[in-house]
Design a protein around this motif. Structure first.
Motif, PDB file in Angstrom:
ATOM      1  N   ARG A 305       0.727  -1.131  -0.017  1.00 18.56           N
ATOM      2  CA  ARG A 305      -0.122  -0.153  -0.036  1.00 18.56           C
ATOM      3  C   ARG A 305       1.074   1.324  -0.295  1.00 18.56           C
ATOM      4  O   ARG A 305       0.606   2.163  -0.719  1.00 18.56           O
ATOM      5  CB  ARG A 305      -0.840  -0.127   1.231  1.00 18.56           C
ATOM      6  CG  ARG A 305      -2.033  -1.162   1.135  1.00 18.56           C
ATOM      7  CD  ARG A 305      -3.183  -0.766   1.968  1.00 18.56           C
ATOM      8  NE  ARG A 305      -2.679  -0.971   3.511  1.00 18.56           N
ATOM      9  CZ  ARG A 305      -2.563  -2.146   4.063  1.00 18.56           C
ATOM     10  NH1 ARG A 305      -3.120  -3.297   3.430  1.00 18.56           N
ATOM     11  NH2 ARG A 305      -2.241  -2.458   5.464  1.00 18.56           N
ATOM     12  N   ARG A 306       2.041   1.207   0.744  1.00 20.00           N
ATOM     13  CA  ARG A 306       2.811   2.414   0.684  1.00 20.00           C
ATOM     14  C   ARG A 306       3.538   2.593  -0.616  1.00 20.00           C
ATOM     15  O   ARG A 306       3.637   3.884  -1.170  1.00 20.00           O
ATOM     16  CB  ARG A 306       4.031   2.210   1.650  1.00 20.00           C
ATOM     17  CG  ARG A 306       3.411   2.187   3.012  1.00 20.00           C
ATOM     18  CD  ARG A 306       4.636   2.549   4.144  1.00 20.00           C
ATOM     19  NE  ARG A 306       5.605   1.277   3.906  1.00 20.00           N
ATOM     20  CZ  ARG A 306       5.749   0.212   4.484  1.00 20.00           C
ATOM     21  NH1 ARG A 306       4.743  -0.052   5.504  1.00 20.00           N
ATOM     22  NH2 ARG A 306       6.693  -0.455   4.471  1.00 20.00           N
ATOM     23  N   ALA A 307       3.792   1.528  -1.019  1.00 18.20           N
ATOM     24  CA  ALA A 307       4.556   1.549  -2.605  1.00 18.20           C
ATOM     25  C   ALA A 307       3.409   1.915  -3.727  1.00 18.20           C
ATOM     26  O   ALA A 307       3.797   2.853  -4.864  1.00 18.20           O
ATOM     27  CB  ALA A 307       5.104   0.247  -3.092  1.00 18.20           C
ATOM     28  N   ALA A 308       2.342   1.528  -3.524  1.00 21.18           N
ATOM     29  CA  ALA A 308       1.133   1.986  -4.526  1.00 21.18           C
ATOM     30  C   ALA A 308       1.009   3.548  -4.519  1.00 21.18           C
ATOM     31  O   ALA A 308       0.758   4.210  -5.083  1.00 21.18           O
ATOM     32  CB  ALA A 308       0.038   1.296  -4.372  1.00 21.18           C
ATOM     33  N   GLY A 313      -5.659   1.153  -6.024  1.00 21.32           N
ATOM     34  CA  GLY A 313      -7.088   1.129  -6.679  1.00 21.32           C
ATOM     35  C   GLY A 313      -7.411   1.588  -8.186  1.00 21.32           C
ATOM     36  O   GLY A 313      -8.319   1.731  -8.333  1.00 21.32           O
ATOM     37  N   SER A 314      -6.409   2.077  -8.615  1.00 19.06           N
ATOM     38  CA  SER A 314      -6.514   2.873 -10.003  1.00 19.06           C
ATOM     39  C   SER A 314      -6.371   1.967 -11.318  1.00 19.06           C
ATOM     40  O   SER A 314      -6.652   2.548 -12.219  1.00 19.06           O
ATOM     41  CB  SER A 314      -5.684   4.202  -9.988  1.00 19.06           C
ATOM     42  OG  SER A 314      -4.369   3.795 -10.217  1.00 19.06           O
ATOM     43  N   TRP A 315      -6.003   1.136 -10.921  1.00 20.04           N
ATOM     44  CA  TRP A 315      -5.716   0.046 -12.215  1.00 20.04           C
ATOM     45  C   TRP A 315      -6.857  -0.906 -12.723  1.00 20.04           C
ATOM     46  O   TRP A 315      -6.552  -1.724 -13.624  1.00 20.04           O
ATOM     47  CB  TRP A 315      -4.354  -0.773 -12.053  1.00 20.04           C
ATOM     48  CG  TRP A 315      -3.170  -0.145 -11.987  1.00 20.04           C
ATOM     49  CD1 TRP A 315      -3.039   1.463 -12.057  1.00 20.04           C
ATOM     50  CD2 TRP A 315      -1.952  -0.638 -12.412  1.00 20.04           C
ATOM     51  NE1 TRP A 315      -1.487   1.716 -12.206  1.00 20.04           N
ATOM     52  CE2 TRP A 315      -1.173   0.596 -12.455  1.00 20.04           C
ATOM     53  CE3 TRP A 315      -1.372  -1.759 -12.690  1.00 20.04           C
ATOM     54  CZ2 TRP A 315       0.256   0.374 -12.558  1.00 20.04           C
ATOM     55  CZ3 TRP A 315      -0.008  -2.024 -12.791  1.00 20.04           C
ATOM     56  CH2 TRP A 315       1.082  -0.897 -12.920  1.00 20.04           C
ATOM     57  N   ALA A 351      -2.784  -4.316  -4.770  1.00 19.20           N
ATOM     58  CA  ALA A 351      -2.993  -3.069  -3.782  1.00 19.20           C
ATOM     59  C   ALA A 351      -3.422  -1.959  -5.222  1.00 19.20           C
ATOM     60  O   ALA A 351      -4.196  -1.065  -5.083  1.00 19.20           O
ATOM     61  CB  ALA A 351      -1.987  -2.430  -3.414  1.00 19.20           C
ATOM     62  N   LEU A 352      -2.691  -2.114  -6.344  1.00 17.27           N
ATOM     63  CA  LEU A 352      -3.019  -1.190  -7.519  1.00 17.27           C
ATOM     64  C   LEU A 352      -4.437  -1.677  -8.265  1.00 17.27           C
ATOM     65  O   LEU A 352      -5.117  -0.636  -8.734  1.00 17.27           O
ATOM     66  CB  LEU A 352      -1.961  -1.321  -8.316  1.00 17.27           C
ATOM     67  CG  LEU A 352      -0.591  -0.882  -8.099  1.00 17.27           C
ATOM     68  CD1 LEU A 352       0.472  -1.249  -9.187  1.00 17.27           C
ATOM     69  CD2 LEU A 352      -0.469   0.659  -8.089  1.00 17.27           C
ATOM     70  N   ALA A 357     -10.623  -7.088  -7.396  1.00 21.26           N
ATOM     71  CA  ALA A 357     -10.470  -7.203  -8.865  1.00 21.26           C
ATOM     72  C   ALA A 357      -9.093  -7.822  -9.400  1.00 21.26           C
ATOM     73  O   ALA A 357      -8.588  -7.259 -10.784  1.00 21.26           O
ATOM     74  CB  ALA A 357     -10.770  -6.025  -9.545  1.00 21.26           C
ATOM     75  N   TYR A 358      -8.192  -8.334  -8.656  1.00 20.51           N
ATOM     76  CA  TYR A 358      -6.874  -8.821  -8.817  1.00 20.51           C
ATOM     77  C   TYR A 358      -6.996 -10.394  -8.535  1.00 20.51           C
ATOM     78  O   TYR A 358      -7.585 -11.008  -8.012  1.00 20.51           O
ATOM     79  CB  TYR A 358      -5.983  -8.122  -7.735  1.00 20.51           C
ATOM     80  CG  TYR A 358      -4.593  -8.875  -7.909  1.00 20.51           C
ATOM     81  CD1 TYR A 358      -3.889  -8.548  -9.007  1.00 20.51           C
ATOM     82  CD2 TYR A 358      -4.303 -10.022  -7.009  1.00 20.51           C
ATOM     83  CE1 TYR A 358      -2.557  -9.211  -9.198  1.00 20.51           C
ATOM     84  CE2 TYR A 358      -2.837 -10.584  -7.162  1.00 20.51           C
ATOM     85  CZ  TYR A 358      -2.254 -10.071  -8.309  1.00 20.51           C
ATOM     86  OH  TYR A 358      -0.904 -10.813  -8.464  1.00 20.51           O
TER      87      TYR A 358
END
Length: 503
Positions: A305-308, A313-315, A351-352, A357-358
């Motif tokens: 989450r920190r890296a994202a 959630g935008s991908w 996280a992205l 949806a992953y």
């Protein structure tokens, strides 16, 4: 071969080779960027260290001679420390080939990159420059400015004594009594043992540590270890006393030695970078991973989450193919590094993606990401077919991400054929964005191995760089032209040197 004058006349980062198509030049640039991100000159699973170094040296020389401005601009990208040091050294060694404008830009880039490199690597670079007899005025000024910016030269004199001493000699650094900020540094470096006492705490602790055991743990950990062995201190006692002065990485490296029975480690795993944390998780046995499942999974997700960051959630819908075949074990110098990148990407992509949806698919068929291990062949083709299947509700994925070293062998070539047919016949409109990120440099091909011409491939060192690499990958896929690539590099240089806005 281009002359420096021809390079200088080409504009900020425009392609400098007259008569060579811009598209070819852009491909060369991307090839070099992939190598500079992934290659470290160390042994990989499919090639030894000598092959890696020879291939990388050839690539550096070729790009420096033909695209010097772009070669220097690479310092502003997310390249690894090994290649950053190689670029800095090459630019300083060949300063006579650059124009005045190029030298000014290179100076700013070098200063900004040196500020980001770990001090041991910078001191090693300075030693290499001294041995190569690179002693022009710009080199001395760059070294002097870097040393002046160090927060505590007394600390460096104790921890990196040989490196600081070499640099001081090379640039004729004044370390006399009236020198600032540390008048004792020169005496400590060049006349050790002359003073009965130093004002600087670490310098005096080093003096006392030769005969006083209590002074040992006042020193930086890497220096204190040698004195502890000399005094015969018990390892557990030494580690306990040295803990307050250990860096986060030093704590991690010694963690297993300090854990006794069921006692929890005192390292805050949630504060570790994602890829480094993934490497640590893979270093644990299956039993330890299972017992600490909640702790390790929580730490991985927090790091992801920190890296994202703002991209979280935008991908949209994201399907991933993750390589955990036997070749992901890496080599003796890079143990499990490819698998660690894949595990880190797995959590980052989760996280992205939009919530729920992953979908991540491991080549081995493993269903538990925490317990993955390097095992079996690489059936990328079959897994890509699975990943292209519509998700819940019959919707195709918005993004397909493949994390693999590209050695598709079960059967060989199937992945490339699947991607070719899918892109040409099933998704010519590119409704699904596909990208292949590869953590392993292929010495024979001077690049990372690619799966298919219609799918962009980018080298990756740390999973944290994934969002930025997707932006670079669009140039490799042909969705953006050479002019946009050079404009992108211009923006990155401006931002890196503090002269412009965001890229």
């Amino acid at each position: 071969m281009n002359t420096p004058e021809a390079v200088a006349a080409a504009g900020p980062l425009a392609h400098p080779a007259a008569g060579v198509p811009d598209l070819v030049a852009a491909e060369d640039v991307l090839l070099f960027v992939n190598a500079a991100i992934t290659a470290t000159g160390q042994r990989e699973f499919h090639s030894d260290a000598d092959a890696q170094r020879l291939s990388l040296d050839f690539l550096h020389t070729s790009v420096r001679v033909n695209y010097r401005r772009v070669y220097a601009a690479s310092l502003a990208l997310d390249i690894n420390h090994h290649n950053a040091a190689l670029i800095v050294r090459a630019l300083l060694e060949t300063a006579g080939e650059a124009s005045d404008e190029e030298r000014r830009t290179e100076g700013r880039l070098i200063a900004a990159r040196l500020a980001l490199l770990p001090p041991p690597r910078v001191y090693r670079l300075f030693g290499e420059l001294r041995r190569a007899k690179v002693n022009n005025r710009r080199t001395r000024a760059i070294m002097r400015d870097w040393l002046a910016a160090r927060p505590d030269l007394g600390h460096d004199a104790v921890k990196y004594r040989a490196g600081l001493k070499t640099a001081a000699r090379h640039i004729h650094l004044r370390c006399r009594q009236e020198a600032e900020p540390l008048p004792e540094t020169g005496e400590f470096l060049f006349r050790p043992g002359r003073s009965r006492r130093y004002e600087h705490r670490l310098l005096d602790a080093w003096r006392r540590a030769h005969y006083e055991q209590g002074a040992v743990t006042e020193l930086p950990f890497s220096v204190a270890e040698g004195f502890a062995a000399k005094h015969g201190m018990k390892r557990e006692v030494f580690l306990k006393r040295a803990a307050p002065r250990m860096t986060r990485l030093e704590r991690l490296r010694t963690q297993e030695q300090r854990v006794v029975g069921d006692r929890r480690p005192d390292v805050d795993l949630t504060a570790m970078p994602l890829t480094r944390l993934a490497s640590y998780v893979l270093s644990l046995g299956f039993t330890q991973r299972a017992e600490r499942r909640a702790e390790l999974t929580g730490a991985l997700r927090a790091a992801a989450r920190r890296a994202a960051g703002a991209h979280a959630g935008s991908w949209g819908r994201v399907h991933a193919v993750l390589d955990d075949s036997f070749s992901s074990s890496g080599s003796g110098q890079k143990r499990r590094r490819p698998l660690a990148v894949a595990l880190a990407c797995h959590h980052l992509l989760e996280a992205l993606a939009a919530p729920g949806a992953y979908r991540g698919l491991w080549t081995s068929g493993a269903g538990d990401a925490l317990l993955v291990r390097p095992w079996g062949p690489t059936p990328l083709g079959a897994r890509i077919l699975d990943a292209l299947e519509p998700g819940p509700g019959g919707a195709a994925p918005d993004r397909l991400v493949i994390v693999s070293d590209g050695w598709d062998n079960a059967p060989a070539g199937l992945a490339g054929e699947v991607l070719r047919v899918w892109r040409q016949r099933l998704d010519p409109g590119r409704r699904t964005a596909a990208v292949h990120v590869n953590p392993v440099y292929d010495a024979d091909g001077f690049d990372v191995r690619r799966l298919a011409a219609g799918v962009a491939t980018a080298g990756i060192r740390d999973a944290e760089d994934l969002p930025a690499l997707v932006e670079i990958a669009r140039f490799a896929e042909g969705r953006a032209g050479p002019e946009e690539l050079y404009a992108y590099l211009d923006r990155r240089v401006a931002r890196f040197t503090g002269e412009g806005g965001t890229a």
